[in-house]
Motif scaffolding. Structure first.
Motif, PDB file in Angstrom:
ATOM      1  N   ARG A 177       0.644  -1.084   0.044  1.00 46.42           N
ATOM      2  CA  ARG A 177      -0.039  -0.050  -0.097  1.00 46.42           C
ATOM      3  C   ARG A 177       0.751   1.117   0.044  1.00 46.42           C
ATOM      4  NH1 ARG A 177      -3.631  -2.795   4.134  1.00 46.42           N
ATOM      5  NH2 ARG A 177      -5.383  -3.232   3.037  1.00 46.42           N
ATOM      6  N   ASP A 184       1.980   1.228  -6.512  1.00 43.57           N
ATOM      7  CA  ASP A 184       0.521   1.654  -7.099  1.00 43.57           C
ATOM      8  C   ASP A 184       0.179   0.596  -8.019  1.00 43.57           C
ATOM      9  OD1 ASP A 184       0.430   3.885  -5.617  1.00 43.57           O
ATOM     10  OD2 ASP A 184       1.124   5.320  -7.062  1.00 43.57           O
ATOM     11  N   PHE A 199       2.572  -3.439 -11.175  1.00 41.06           N
ATOM     12  CA  PHE A 199       2.789  -1.959 -10.139  1.00 41.06           C
ATOM     13  C   PHE A 199       3.799  -1.237 -10.572  1.00 41.06           C
ATOM     14  CE2 PHE A 199       0.749  -5.747  -7.714  1.00 41.06           C
ATOM     15  CZ  PHE A 199      -0.130  -5.051  -7.066  1.00 41.06           C
ATOM     16  N   HIS A 225       5.120   3.763  -5.717  1.00 38.61           N
ATOM     17  CA  HIS A 225       4.250   4.782  -5.417  1.00 38.61           C
ATOM     18  C   HIS A 225       4.456   6.315  -5.940  1.00 38.61           C
ATOM     19  CE1 HIS A 225       0.906   6.601  -3.023  1.00 38.61           C
ATOM     20  NE2 HIS A 225       1.812   7.444  -2.275  1.00 38.61           N
ATOM     21  N   ALA A 235      -0.262   9.812 -12.671  1.00 35.79           N
ATOM     22  CA  ALA A 235      -1.391   9.116 -13.320  1.00 35.79           C
ATOM     23  C   ALA A 235      -1.410   8.928 -14.854  1.00 35.79           C
ATOM     24  CB  ALA A 235      -2.671   9.836 -12.904  1.00 35.79           C
ATOM     25  N   VAL A 257       0.338   5.676 -15.476  1.00 36.42           N
ATOM     26  CA  VAL A 257      -0.256   4.579 -15.065  1.00 36.42           C
ATOM     27  C   VAL A 257      -1.278   4.281 -16.328  1.00 36.42           C
ATOM     28  CG1 VAL A 257      -1.966   3.758 -13.297  1.00 36.42           C
ATOM     29  CG2 VAL A 257       0.469   4.926 -12.558  1.00 36.42           C
ATOM     30  N   ASP A 262      -7.893   1.446 -10.861  1.00 37.75           N
ATOM     31  CA  ASP A 262      -8.925   1.446  -9.523  1.00 37.75           C
ATOM     32  C   ASP A 262      -9.578  -0.173  -9.451  1.00 37.75           C
ATOM     33  OD1 ASP A 262      -8.076   4.044  -9.008  1.00 37.75           O
ATOM     34  OD2 ASP A 262     -10.107   4.875  -9.990  1.00 37.75           O
ATOM     35  N   ARG A 268      -6.920  -2.260  -7.870  1.00 42.29           N
ATOM     36  CA  ARG A 268      -6.783  -1.855  -6.507  1.00 42.29           C
ATOM     37  C   ARG A 268      -7.776  -2.351  -5.502  1.00 42.29           C
ATOM     38  NH1 ARG A 268      -4.055   2.790  -4.657  1.00 42.29           N
ATOM     39  NH2 ARG A 268      -4.001   3.676  -6.760  1.00 42.29           N
TER      40      ARG A 268
END
Length: 211
Positions: free
Chosen positions: A1, A5, A143, A146, A150, A153, A186, A189
């Motif tokens: 976490r 990400d 992944f 972090h 965006a 990603v 998302d 996640r």
């Protein structure tokens, strides 16, 4: 976490409950009945303490109330070798690595931990036919560190979504009983969070400790 990400859930591989061919069981109900009728319960292999195969063993124990004696190995290959030889007779095997052995009659498949039917082994039912909601997958995802922007990603996620629907990838995945689905970062996640919640409950109830 904290360190990573999520980008993309690439693959879901169900496990298969396999047994030594001489075991007089052909269904999940047979295995449960056999365990209940065996003094001291049954011995079941895993790929090692804390592996998915160990967690599935514990989930099976918790859902059925049967006695299972955990026999941890250093890897699934060693466990499969001993299941073939009958040194230990029960094992949740990775659904990709066990295909050839099942088709060759070296081990007997009882049920798998995914949904529906497997592309390369369509005669094997899911565990959930007997134990509703029983599921468990080896999964692979992408992944990034972090804090990765965006835009990067999203671009990476779009490329991977395109890749998994290519004919070459879908055909190879089917051969190996690998499930895949298009998903957003998302959604991946949320999947990771669900997996953490599921298996943390199993770990706590079974009092699994590593080291």
């Amino acid at each position: 976490r904290k360190d990573f990400d999520p980008v993309f859930l690439v693959a879901l591989v169900p496990n298969i409950l396999v047994v030594t061919p001489s075991v007089p069981a052909n269904t999940v109900a047979d295995v449960i009945a056999l365990a209940k009728a065996t003094p001291g319960g049954i011995d079941m292999a895993s790929s090692g303490n804390g592996t998915l195969q160990h967690l599935l063993l514990e989930l099976f124990r918790q859902r059925t109330g049967i006695t299972i004696n955990h026999v941890p190995y250093r890897g699934g290959g060693l466990a499969l070798t001993d299941v073939m030889a009958g040194q230990v007779k029960f094992f949740f095997a990775n659904g990709s690595s066990a295909v050839g052995l099942i088709k060759g009659g070296k081990i007997k498949a009882i049920a798998h931990t995914g949904k529906g039917r497997l592309a390369s082994l369509p005669d094997i039912p899911p565990m959930s036919d007997t134990l509703p909601g029983f599921e468990g997958y080896d999964w692979n995802g992408v992944f990034v560190p972090h804090g990765t922007p965006a835009a990067i990603v999203n671009k990476f996620n779009a490329a991977l979504n395109a890749a998994i629907v290519s004919p070459q990838v879908t055909a190879r995945f089917a051969e190996l009983n690998i499930e895949s689905r298009q998903n957003s970062a998302d959604e991946f996640r949320a999947y990771v969070e669900d997996q953490m919640a599921l298996w943390s409950r199993v770990v706590k109830e079974a009092n699994i400790k590593l080291g």
